[in-house]
Design an enzyme around this catalytic site. Structure first.
Site, mmCIF file in Angstrom:
data_model
loop_
_atom_site.group_PDB
_atom_site.id
_atom_site.type_symbol
_atom_site.label_atom_id
_atom_site.label_comp_id
_atom_site.label_asym_id
_atom_site.label_seq_id
_atom_site.Cartn_x
_atom_site.Cartn_y
_atom_site.Cartn_z
ATOM 1 N N GLY A 1 -4.305 -7.180 3.542
ATOM 2 C CA GLY A 1 -5.319 -6.463 4.313
ATOM 3 C C GLY A 1 -6.238 -7.316 5.165
ATOM 4 O O GLY A 1 -6.788 -6.835 6.155
ATOM 5 N N THR B 1 0.876 -1.155 0.000
ATOM 6 C CA THR B 1 0.000 0.000 0.000
ATOM 7 C C THR B 1 0.917 1.210 0.000
ATOM 8 O O THR B 1 2.103 1.065 0.270
ATOM 9 C CB THR B 1 -0.817 -0.010 1.328
ATOM 10 O OG1 THR B 1 -1.390 -1.284 1.495
ATOM 11 C CG2 THR B 1 -1.883 1.024 1.382
ATOM 12 N N ARG C 1 -12.883 -7.502 -4.737
ATOM 13 C CA ARG C 1 -12.352 -7.608 -3.367
ATOM 14 C C ARG C 1 -11.954 -6.226 -2.826
ATOM 15 O O ARG C 1 -11.305 -5.445 -3.501
ATOM 16 C CB ARG C 1 -11.130 -8.527 -3.377
ATOM 17 C CG ARG C 1 -10.399 -8.669 -2.040
ATOM 18 C CD ARG C 1 -9.161 -7.823 -1.995
ATOM 19 N NE ARG C 1 -8.369 -8.043 -0.785
ATOM 20 C CZ ARG C 1 -7.380 -7.242 -0.380
ATOM 21 N NH1 ARG C 1 -7.086 -6.166 -1.081
ATOM 22 N NH2 ARG C 1 -6.712 -7.510 0.703
ATOM 23 N N GLY D 1 -9.841 -4.456 0.378
ATOM 24 C CA GLY D 1 -8.923 -4.781 1.469
ATOM 25 C C GLY D 1 -9.160 -3.864 2.657
ATOM 26 O O GLY D 1 -10.230 -3.279 2.836
ATOM 27 N N ASP D 2 -8.121 -3.747 3.467
ATOM 28 C CA ASP D 2 -8.194 -2.904 4.669
ATOM 29 C C ASP D 2 -8.106 -1.418 4.345
ATOM 30 O O ASP D 2 -8.557 -0.579 5.132
ATOM 31 C CB ASP D 2 -7.058 -3.269 5.636
ATOM 32 C CG ASP D 2 -5.691 -3.068 4.992
ATOM 33 O OD1 ASP D 2 -5.514 -3.444 3.810
ATOM 34 O OD2 ASP D 2 -4.801 -2.523 5.657
ATOM 35 N N THR E 1 -0.005 -1.380 6.213
ATOM 36 C CA THR E 1 0.340 -1.887 4.892
ATOM 37 C C THR E 1 0.622 -3.371 5.008
ATOM 38 O O THR E 1 1.196 -3.817 5.994
ATOM 39 C CB THR E 1 1.553 -1.165 4.284
ATOM 40 O OG1 THR E 1 1.970 -1.909 3.123
ATOM 41 C CG2 THR E 1 2.721 -1.042 5.238
ATOM 42 N N GLY E 2 0.229 -4.110 3.994
ATOM 43 C CA GLY E 2 0.426 -5.556 4.018
ATOM 44 C C GLY E 2 -0.843 -6.213 3.525
ATOM 45 O O GLY E 2 -1.708 -5.550 2.951
HETATM 46 N N1 GLY Z 1 -3.233 -3.493 2.350
HETATM 47 C C1 GLY Z 1 -3.675 -3.534 1.041
HETATM 48 C C2 GLY Z 1 -4.692 -4.551 0.763
HETATM 49 O O1 GLY Z 1 -4.673 -5.626 1.332
HETATM 50 O O2 GLY Z 1 -5.532 -4.316 -0.054
#
Ligand code: GLY
Length: 278
Positions: A210, A156, A184, A186-187, A207-208
């Site tokens: 999500g 991210t 989809r 994410g976070d 970040t990572g």
């Molecule tokens: N952190 C980004 C995602 O998983 O979409």
């Protein structure tokens, strides 16, 4: 009205993960450019600083946001972005948009409109056109590198800021995860999961991959811990340990606590990040 003076602080990241060694210096240089852009805007406050930083990072082809974002399993790009300010807890977020040149600009328009917090897909694109937020041909986001690699990702870009009035803000933008299912989210567009800000408590950005952040509401948890007195460096390292231990998640966080102390940590081999205080 007079305000107490705080030392401004800006922390920027370009993603946590396991990128090839050959790409790491390039990603770090991109993050430094984002920090510069954000810092130049800091005199206009924390929100302008995080927006300027993330806008720049969305233009960096080595990072997973807008230009250079990873592809889903249909070979398309779907972008998520958000921002939050810690005073009134205003949030704007967008998910799975394909044709918005700077998704963080659209998140800002959603926040400023105030009717909704999160818009997705075609509805979000329509809102962009209605509000005069720049749209583009999705080809603009494609680079040779993505088409060559179909790249690992889950990283991210993001920025957290604390300005001289003690105001906090966070902005985030991402292409999501490599070969994700179309649609989809994410976070990154979810307040509390991928980002959170509350003046007097702190501000966090993740970040990572999500899904782990979403299951733990990790950024909200980190801000609450800072607000209850845990020092930012301890919160950062405990957050990524918790992510790994509790749900087997990987990633990193950047934080600033209620006194303006920055911190960062990751449980991956690499996270590009940079900070400035003063
Ligand atoms: N952190 C980004 C995602 O998983 O979409």
């Amino acid at each position: 009205m007079t305000y107490p003076f705080w030392m401004p602080c800006l922390v920027v990241h370009g993603g946590a993960g396991e990128p090839p060694m050959t790409e790491r210096a390039e990603r770090q240089a991109a993050v430094e450019r984002g920090l510069e852009c954000g810092w130049r805007a800091m005199e206009r406050g924390a929100m302008e600083a995080v927006l300027a930083a993330v806008r720049q990072l969305e233009d960096e082809p080595s990072l997973n946001a807008a230009v250079g974002a990873c592809l889903n399993r249909d070979g398309e790009i779907e972008l998520d972005a958000a921002l939050m300010e810690g005073g009134e807890l205003n949030v704007g977020a967008v998910g799975a948009v394909k044709d918005v040149r700077h998704p963080v600009d659209l998140a800002r328009a959603v926040m400023e409109d105030g009717s909704h917090v999160l818009l997705t897909g075609e509805g979000a694109s329509r809102f962009a056109r209605q509000r005069g937020v720049e749209t583009c041909d999705p080809e603009v986001f494609m680079t040779d590198r993505q088409l060559r690699n179909w790249w690992e990702a889950g990283d991210t870009v993001g920025a957290v800021a604390f300005d001289d009035r003690g105001r906090t803000a966070v902005a985030v933008s991402t292409g999501g995860t490599y070969r994700k299912w179309p649609g989809r989210l994410g976070d990154s567009p979810l307040a509390g999961a991928g980002f959170y800000a509350e003046d007097g408590m702190g501000v966090a950005c993740g970040t990572g991959v999500g899904e782990g952040f979403m299951r733990l509401c990790l950024c909200h948890l980190a801000v609450m811990e800072m607000g209850h007195g845990m020092p930012a460096p301890e919160v950062a390292s405990k957050a990524v340990d918790h992510l790994a231990r509790r749900v087997g998640g990987s990633g990193g966080v950047i934080l600033i606590d209620a006194k303006g102390v920055p911190a960062a940590a990751c449980n991956t081999s690499f996270m590009s990040w940079a900070k400035r205080v003063g």
